[in-house]
Enzyme design. Structure first.
Site, PDB file in Angstrom:
ATOM      1  N   GLY A   1      43.649 -66.568 -56.185  1.00 11.68           N
ATOM      2  CA  GLY A   1      42.554 -66.891 -57.654  1.00 11.68           C
ATOM      3  C   GLY A   1      43.279 -66.031 -58.545  1.00 11.68           C
ATOM      4  O   GLY A   1      44.726 -64.893 -58.661  1.00 11.68           O
ATOM      5  N   GLN A   2      43.172 -66.666 -59.533  1.00  9.75           N
ATOM      6  CA  GLN A   2      43.644 -65.659 -61.445  1.00  9.75           C
ATOM      7  C   GLN A   2      43.168 -63.451 -61.344  1.00  9.75           C
ATOM      8  O   GLN A   2      43.841 -63.505 -61.293  1.00  9.75           O
ATOM      9  CB  GLN A   2      43.099 -66.364 -62.487  1.00  9.75           C
ATOM     10  CG  GLN A   2      41.589 -66.722 -62.400  1.00  9.75           C
ATOM     11  CD  GLN A   2      41.273 -67.397 -64.139  1.00  9.75           C
ATOM     12  OE1 GLN A   2      41.955 -67.670 -64.999  1.00  9.75           O
ATOM     13  NE2 GLN A   2      39.877 -67.452 -64.025  1.00  9.75           N
TER      14      GLN A   2
ATOM     15  N   ALA B   1      35.175 -66.939 -54.376  1.00  5.89           N
ATOM     16  CA  ALA B   1      33.991 -67.426 -54.615  1.00  5.89           C
ATOM     17  C   ALA B   1      34.637 -68.945 -54.571  1.00  5.89           C
ATOM     18  O   ALA B   1      35.544 -69.221 -54.977  1.00  5.89           O
ATOM     19  CB  ALA B   1      33.844 -66.791 -56.262  1.00  5.89           C
TER      20      ALA B   1
ATOM     21  N   ASP C   1      28.066 -63.979 -65.684  1.00  7.40           N
ATOM     22  CA  ASP C   1      26.411 -64.256 -67.304  1.00  7.40           C
ATOM     23  C   ASP C   1      25.976 -65.569 -66.955  1.00  7.40           C
ATOM     24  O   ASP C   1      24.960 -65.918 -68.006  1.00  7.40           O
ATOM     25  CB  ASP C   1      27.452 -64.754 -68.442  1.00  7.40           C
ATOM     26  CG  ASP C   1      28.338 -65.827 -68.556  1.00  7.40           C
ATOM     27  OD1 ASP C   1      29.400 -65.912 -67.468  1.00  7.40           O
ATOM     28  OD2 ASP C   1      28.689 -66.575 -69.694  1.00  7.40           O
TER      29      ASP C   1
ATOM     30  N   TYR D   1      25.171 -72.976 -59.055  1.00 12.65           N
ATOM     31  CA  TYR D   1      26.742 -71.964 -59.368  1.00 12.65           C
ATOM     32  C   TYR D   1      26.389 -70.877 -59.639  1.00 12.65           C
ATOM     33  O   TYR D   1      26.407 -69.443 -58.907  1.00 12.65           O
ATOM     34  CB  TYR D   1      27.617 -72.043 -60.399  1.00 12.65           C
ATOM     35  CG  TYR D   1      28.905 -70.620 -60.614  1.00 12.65           C
ATOM     36  CD1 TYR D   1      29.631 -70.651 -59.440  1.00 12.65           C
ATOM     37  CD2 TYR D   1      28.411 -70.292 -61.534  1.00 12.65           C
ATOM     38  CE1 TYR D   1      30.386 -69.539 -59.945  1.00 12.65           C
ATOM     39  CE2 TYR D   1      29.995 -69.012 -61.728  1.00 12.65           C
ATOM     40  CZ  TYR D   1      30.502 -68.815 -61.135  1.00 12.65           C
ATOM     41  OH  TYR D   1      30.896 -67.973 -61.217  1.00 12.65           O
TER      42      TYR D   1
ATOM     43  N   TRP E   1      33.590 -65.878 -68.840  1.00 11.73           N
ATOM     44  CA  TRP E   1      34.785 -67.025 -69.750  1.00 11.73           C
ATOM     45  C   TRP E   1      36.218 -66.597 -69.174  1.00 11.73           C
ATOM     46  O   TRP E   1      36.940 -66.235 -70.142  1.00 11.73           O
ATOM     47  CB  TRP E   1      34.698 -67.471 -70.110  1.00 11.73           C
ATOM     48  CG  TRP E   1      33.651 -68.100 -71.378  1.00 11.73           C
ATOM     49  CD1 TRP E   1      31.892 -67.965 -70.396  1.00 11.73           C
ATOM     50  CD2 TRP E   1      32.954 -68.349 -72.624  1.00 11.73           C
ATOM     51  NE1 TRP E   1      31.094 -68.870 -71.406  1.00 11.73           N
ATOM     52  CE2 TRP E   1      32.169 -68.836 -72.629  1.00 11.73           C
ATOM     53  CE3 TRP E   1      33.869 -68.780 -74.211  1.00 11.73           C
ATOM     54  CZ2 TRP E   1      31.126 -69.290 -73.474  1.00 11.73           C
ATOM     55  CZ3 TRP E   1      32.829 -69.617 -74.690  1.00 11.73           C
ATOM     56  CH2 TRP E   1      32.054 -69.412 -74.855  1.00 11.73           C
TER      57      TRP E   1
HETATM   58  N1  LIG Z   1      36.398 -68.076 -63.905  1.00  7.17           N
HETATM   59  C1  LIG Z   1      35.741 -67.436 -64.249  1.00  7.17           C
HETATM   60  O1  LIG Z   1      35.514 -68.206 -65.512  1.00  7.17           O
HETATM   61  C2  LIG Z   1      34.130 -66.948 -64.317  1.00  7.17           C
HETATM   62  C3  LIG Z   1      33.086 -66.345 -65.034  1.00  7.17           C
HETATM   63  C4  LIG Z   1      32.925 -65.309 -64.338  1.00  7.17           C
HETATM   64  C5  LIG Z   1      32.743 -64.821 -63.105  1.00  7.17           C
HETATM   65  N2  LIG Z   1      33.663 -65.459 -62.348  1.00  7.17           N
HETATM   66  C6  LIG Z   1      33.961 -64.369 -60.428  1.00  7.17           C
HETATM   67  O2  LIG Z   1      34.808 -64.000 -60.845  1.00  7.17           O
HETATM   68  C7  LIG Z   1      35.253 -64.045 -59.779  1.00  7.17           C
HETATM   69  C8  LIG Z   1      36.371 -64.399 -59.517  1.00  7.17           C
HETATM   70  O3  LIG Z   1      37.326 -65.665 -60.170  1.00  7.17           O
HETATM   71  P1  LIG Z   1      38.279 -66.730 -60.501  1.00  7.17           P
HETATM   72  O4  LIG Z   1      37.915 -66.934 -61.751  1.00  7.17           O
HETATM   73  O5  LIG Z   1      39.459 -65.665 -60.226  1.00  7.17           O
HETATM   74  O6  LIG Z   1      38.720 -67.596 -59.504  1.00  7.17           O
HETATM   75  P2  LIG Z   1      39.942 -68.544 -59.305  1.00  7.17           P
HETATM   76  O7  LIG Z   1      40.836 -68.469 -59.539  1.00  7.17           O
HETATM   77  O8  LIG Z   1      38.875 -70.472 -58.531  1.00  7.17           O
HETATM   78  O9  LIG Z   1      39.843 -67.641 -56.997  1.00  7.17           O
HETATM   79  C9  LIG Z   1      38.414 -67.486 -55.799  1.00  7.17           C
HETATM   80  C10 LIG Z   1      39.037 -68.108 -55.275  1.00  7.17           C
HETATM   81  O10 LIG Z   1      38.251 -67.955 -54.146  1.00  7.17           O
HETATM   82  C11 LIG Z   1      38.959 -68.151 -53.558  1.00  7.17           C
HETATM   83  N3  LIG Z   1      38.025 -69.340 -52.080  1.00  7.17           N
HETATM   84  C12 LIG Z   1      37.166 -70.088 -52.465  1.00  7.17           C
HETATM   85  N4  LIG Z   1      37.185 -70.669 -50.507  1.00  7.17           N
HETATM   86  C13 LIG Z   1      36.914 -69.391 -50.533  1.00  7.17           C
HETATM   87  C14 LIG Z   1      36.760 -68.874 -48.886  1.00  7.17           C
HETATM   88  N5  LIG Z   1      36.298 -69.337 -48.109  1.00  7.17           N
HETATM   89  N6  LIG Z   1      37.387 -67.989 -48.472  1.00  7.17           N
HETATM   90  C15 LIG Z   1      38.290 -66.733 -48.913  1.00  7.17           C
HETATM   91  N7  LIG Z   1      39.486 -67.793 -50.287  1.00  7.17           N
HETATM   92  C16 LIG Z   1      37.947 -68.310 -51.014  1.00  7.17           C
HETATM   93  C17 LIG Z   1      39.808 -69.898 -53.974  1.00  7.17           C
HETATM   94  O11 LIG Z   1      40.177 -70.188 -53.424  1.00  7.17           O
HETATM   95  P3  LIG Z   1      40.618 -72.058 -53.593  1.00  7.17           P
HETATM   96  O12 LIG Z   1      41.440 -71.819 -54.971  1.00  7.17           O
HETATM   97  O13 LIG Z   1      41.436 -72.730 -52.887  1.00  7.17           O
HETATM   98  O14 LIG Z   1      39.080 -72.290 -53.559  1.00  7.17           O
HETATM   99  C18 LIG Z   1      40.108 -69.158 -55.413  1.00  7.17           C
HETATM  100  O15 LIG Z   1      41.555 -69.018 -55.006  1.00  7.17           O
HETATM  101  C19 LIG Z   1      34.223 -64.830 -58.518  1.00  7.17           C
HETATM  102  O16 LIG Z   1      33.088 -63.899 -58.353  1.00  7.17           O
HETATM  103  C20 LIG Z   1      34.043 -65.468 -59.779  1.00  7.17           C
HETATM  104  O17 LIG Z   1      32.541 -66.095 -59.564  1.00  7.17           O
HETATM  105  C21 LIG Z   1      34.505 -65.956 -62.830  1.00  7.17           C
END
Ligand SMILES: NC(=O)c1ccc[n+]([C@@H]2O[C@H](COP(=O)([O-])OP(=O)(O)OC[C@H]3O[C@@H](n4cnc5c(N)ncnc54)[C@H](OP(=O)(O)O)[C@@H]3O)[C@@H](O)[C@H]2O)c1
Length: 282
Positions: free
Chosen positions: A10-11, A58, A100, A123, A147
């Site tokens: 993930g990012q 996630a 958020d 979510y 975001w």
């Molecule tokens: N993105 C946002 O805007 C945002 C905002 C607020 C909070 N957050 C939180 O910040 C955190 C990081 O988010 P991010 O933006 O980095 O999201 P992301 O790029 O979607 O990274 C999440 C990673 O979790 C992986 N994942 C999904 N199912 C899984 C499993 N069963 N076992 C292991 N890994 C798994 C995903 O893999 P796949 O891609 O292969 O499914 C993805 O690589 C998360 O907790 C998210 O809820 C994100």
């Protein structure tokens, strides 16, 4: 510090990899540290024996969560409980990244950590349950952010730049307010937080606020792109999941805990846009 990171592709996990360079990082592939498997979590945490577990994994596709609620519950909530138990057994600090979207967005001033939650999407509900599960570990830090984007990964910045490159007309919602936050700023703040042993619930977003349309406009202005961008309302752009109209988070508790490394979102955007992958110098 030895840190185990989930969701390695993930990012945010990539930002952690690039930022926590002074620490020993273990980032197993998702096929090995699969959050849907309790046994995998228990075995990996026990064998790595980390001081910190950083849960970046996630189910983050907010609209898909509506139709795949069971999977969202498993990854965003149940798995966090398993991580909490595994961390407790190792006396490790569990850092849970939350959102958020635990708020309903009817607020009129930035949300504080002790404000009432009321998620309006699957979510948001599952991430809130994830917070409760994380709190079962005696040493836990729950960092709510918003975001998220950076020069890598699937995010709003990438979507806007791709759409503009294709010359598409872009209508972007102008009635949802929040704080765009870069993964690298969050990664830097989490590093200091883990080093200094912060605990509890902490709002961790970039400073300032805007709308998605305001964010898009700032991206195109900074890049000198003459995009066909116009504002629209949430009602004009229906999505399966409801999103909070206002989800700005108050950073006062974070600032009281120690060094505040979260820049204004404008400054953070400029840093990301100067990244070699976005200037064509990579
Ligand atoms: N993105 C946002 O805007 C945002 C905002 C607020 C909070 N957050 C939180 O910040 C955190 C990081 O988010 P991010 O933006 O980095 O999201 P992301 O790029 O979607 O990274 C999440 C990673 O979790 C992986 N994942 C999904 N199912 C899984 C499993 N069963 N076992 C292991 N890994 C798994 C995903 O893999 P796949 O891609 O292969 O499914 C993805 O690589 C998360 O907790 C998210 O809820 C994100």
């Amino acid at each position: 510090m030895k840190a185990l990171v989930t969701g390695a592709s993930g990012q945010l996990a990539l930002a952690i990899r690039r930022t926590w360079t002074a620490h020993e990082l273990v980032l197993p592939e998702e096929s090995i540290l699969d959050l849907s498997r309790e046994e995998a979590i228990r075995e990996v945490v026990a064998s790595v024996h980390p001081e910190v577990v950083l849960n970046c994994g996630a189910f983050t596709q907010v609209d898909r969560c509506e139709s795949e609620a069971e999977l969202a519950q498993l990854i965003n909530a149940t798995a966090v409980g398993w991580l909490a138990e595994a961390c407790e057994a190792q006396k490790a600090l569990l850092v849970q990244v939350s959102t958020d979207y635990v708020f309903d967005g009817t607020g009129t001033r930035p949300y504080r950590e002790d404000d009432a939650t009321n998620p309006v999407s699957v979510y948001g509900r599952t991430k809130l349950e994830g917070e409760r599960q994380a709190a079962r570990c005696s040493r836990h830090l729950i960092a709510r952010t918003s975001w998220l984007y950076d020069a890598w990964g699937k995010n709003f910045l990438a979507t806007m730049l791709n759409a503009a490159a294709q010359g598409r007309n872009l209508r972007v919602v102008d009635d949802q307010r929040g704080a765009p936050t870069t993964c690298r700023a969050l990664a830097r703040q989490l590093k200091v937080a883990a080093e200094e042993g912060w605990q509890g619930l902490v709002h961790t977003t970039c400073a300032g606020e805007t709308t998605w349309h305001g964010f898009a406009k700032a991206i195109f202005e900074a890049k000198g792109i003459a995009a066909n961008l116009s504002p629209c309302s949430t009602a004009d752009y229906p999505t399966p999941a409801k999103r909070p109209a206002y989800s700005v988070l108050d950073g006062a508790r974070r600032r009281s805990l120690g060094p505040d490394l979260m820049p204004h979102w404008h400054e953070a955007l400029a840093e990301v846009l100067a990244h070699p992958e976005l200037t064509g110098e990579a």
